[in-house]
Design an enzyme around this catalytic site. Sequence first.
Site, PDB file in Angstrom:
ATOM      1  N   ASP A 274     -41.061 -64.154 -32.749  1.00  0.00           N
ATOM      2  CA  ASP A 274     -39.668 -64.218 -32.899  1.00  0.00           C
ATOM      3  C   ASP A 274     -39.610 -63.131 -31.842  1.00  0.00           C
ATOM      4  OD1 ASP A 274     -37.873 -64.629 -36.235  1.00  0.00           O
ATOM      5  OD2 ASP A 274     -37.409 -63.289 -34.738  1.00  0.00           O
TER       6      ASP A 274
ATOM      7  N   ARG B  44     -36.595 -61.294 -32.912  1.00  0.00           N
ATOM      8  CA  ARG B  44     -36.914 -59.487 -33.437  1.00  0.00           C
ATOM      9  C   ARG B  44     -38.452 -59.438 -34.149  1.00  0.00           C
ATOM     10  NH1 ARG B  44     -33.615 -61.154 -39.534  1.00  0.00           N
ATOM     11  NH2 ARG B  44     -35.249 -63.404 -39.337  1.00  0.00           N
TER      12      ARG B  44
ATOM     13  N   LYS C 111     -26.920 -79.142 -33.914  1.00  0.00           N
ATOM     14  CA  LYS C 111     -28.277 -80.393 -34.578  1.00  0.00           C
ATOM     15  C   LYS C 111     -27.980 -81.795 -34.235  1.00  0.00           C
ATOM     16  CE  LYS C 111     -30.137 -77.081 -36.509  1.00  0.00           C
ATOM     17  NZ  LYS C 111     -31.437 -76.451 -36.576  1.00  0.00           N
TER      18      LYS C 111
ATOM     19  N   ASP D  79     -38.218 -64.657 -27.141  1.00  0.00           N
ATOM     20  CA  ASP D  79     -37.112 -65.173 -26.915  1.00  0.00           C
ATOM     21  C   ASP D  79     -37.160 -66.670 -26.160  1.00  0.00           C
ATOM     22  OD1 ASP D  79     -33.975 -66.013 -26.573  1.00  0.00           O
ATOM     23  OD2 ASP D  79     -33.737 -63.745 -25.877  1.00  0.00           O
TER      24      ASP D  79
ATOM     25  N   TYR E 214     -22.763 -75.429 -35.457  1.00  0.00           N
ATOM     26  CA  TYR E 214     -24.051 -75.613 -35.821  1.00  0.00           C
ATOM     27  C   TYR E 214     -24.068 -77.001 -36.033  1.00  0.00           C
ATOM     28  CZ  TYR E 214     -27.967 -75.014 -39.561  1.00  0.00           C
ATOM     29  OH  TYR E 214     -29.000 -75.274 -39.796  1.00  0.00           O
TER      30      TYR E 214
ATOM     31  N   LEU F 239     -39.878 -65.204 -38.435  1.00  0.00           N
ATOM     32  CA  LEU F 239     -40.052 -64.214 -39.335  1.00  0.00           C
ATOM     33  C   LEU F 239     -38.628 -65.040 -40.201  1.00  0.00           C
ATOM     34  CD1 LEU F 239     -40.348 -60.654 -36.934  1.00  0.00           C
ATOM     35  CD2 LEU F 239     -41.966 -62.287 -38.662  1.00  0.00           C
ATOM     36  N   GLY F 240     -38.204 -65.510 -40.236  1.00  0.00           N
ATOM     37  CA  GLY F 240     -36.788 -66.388 -40.947  1.00  0.00           C
ATOM     38  C   GLY F 240     -37.272 -66.293 -42.532  1.00  0.00           C
ATOM     39  N   GLN F 241     -36.757 -67.019 -43.079  1.00  0.00           N
ATOM     40  CA  GLN F 241     -36.251 -68.096 -44.260  1.00  0.00           C
ATOM     41  C   GLN F 241     -37.829 -68.635 -44.015  1.00  0.00           C
ATOM     42  OE1 GLN F 241     -33.167 -70.088 -45.935  1.00  0.00           O
ATOM     43  NE2 GLN F 241     -34.777 -70.363 -48.490  1.00  0.00           N
TER      44      GLN F 241
ATOM     45  N   GLY G 119     -39.163 -68.035 -34.328  1.00  0.00           N
ATOM     46  CA  GLY G 119     -38.620 -67.648 -35.223  1.00  0.00           C
ATOM     47  C   GLY G 119     -39.052 -67.735 -36.870  1.00  0.00           C
TER      48      GLY G 119
END
Length: 323
Positions: free
Chosen positions: A39, A41, A150, A58, A146, A15-17, A13
């Site tokens: 990532d 994407r 978690k 993925d 969500y 390429l996320g924030q 993950g």
Amino acid sequence: MSEASPPTVLVTGALGQIGTELVSALRERYGSDSVIASDVREIENHPIINNGRFLTADVLEKDSLKAIIEDNDVSIIYHLAAILSATGEQNPELCERVNIGGLANVLELARVYDLRVFSPSSIAVFGPDCPDHAPQITPLNPTTTYGKTKVSGEVMARYYWEVHGVDVRGLRYPGLISWKAPAGGGTTDYAVDIFHHAIMSGKYSCFVGPNTRLPMMYMDDAIRATLELMDAPTESISDARGGYNIAACSFSVTELVAEISKVIDPFECTYSPDIRQEYADSWPDSVDDTEAKNDWGWTAEFGLEKLVNEMLTNLTRAREVEA
Ligand code: NAD
Ligand code: SER
């Protein structure tokens, strides 16, 4: 005398924030060749892809992850791939599949290949029965899918540590505020979007109401907390390893607007609450991070005023460079 070679680190993950900033910090520490960003994407011209190793992967495809780990002798995984709260409530099935299924793959591979794992949790683990100032140990009854994923993630992390000895650690990140990458579909995104709109137009229409107060943190603090937690000796990590509370600041939207208005005047914020108000209302106002302070010396550096000044200065500069 030759120095020991650095460990190979895999970030999912990426390429996320958070990944956009964590990968840079890890590459600075271990060297570009030792950090593999991945990532599901690809983003054209993304700095993380341009400045180091990147693989499309993925987290639901366990065999692909296995091949990356084997081929590159990976020893640490920062597992950031997830679906956040607002997007997750629109597609709860995907949220469960990615957040729980992806972590299950990572933990199982960590067991087999003896990897260390960072697995983020969130303030979304808390529900309406949690006190306003959330203790580390409290009933975890989130209302969102969500949040439930978690809580499951924290339970899975503890299980893999207690039963299999997998060294997995996590933080209950507050809402994270940053300027280098956009926020990824969470409820706390308003606290990022507001800066962009303040600079662009001097106006913002906020999707939660003025009195909404949530725990928040500037990204620099979050990245430092992540690295400090992963650096801490195993014996200092307590039962909170699945998700330590960490705090930096807590403010209402009105307070945020007032602080931004000190720099951008006039700045007008209007309110048009949507479904995300419900998610925000189910989370605590602030969190008690005594355990993180005691166990591995956590302390935040950015309060509201400093965070606002950093955001406005950096975003303004970035826009000038782009222009
Ligand atoms: P983000 O949405 O910005 O990034 C997540 C990344 O995961 C995206 O780049 C996405 O493409 C990728 N991804 C989604 N599905 C995938 C899959 N199947 N395989 C591989 N990659 C996939 O999220 P973020 O803000 O960087 O959050 C990272 C972690 O931190 C998540 O676990 C999130 O729950 C947690 N967290 C974030 C915040 C916050 O405010 N940003 C707060 C609390 C917890
Ligand atoms: N910032 C995240 C969200 O709003 C909390 O985990 O989804």
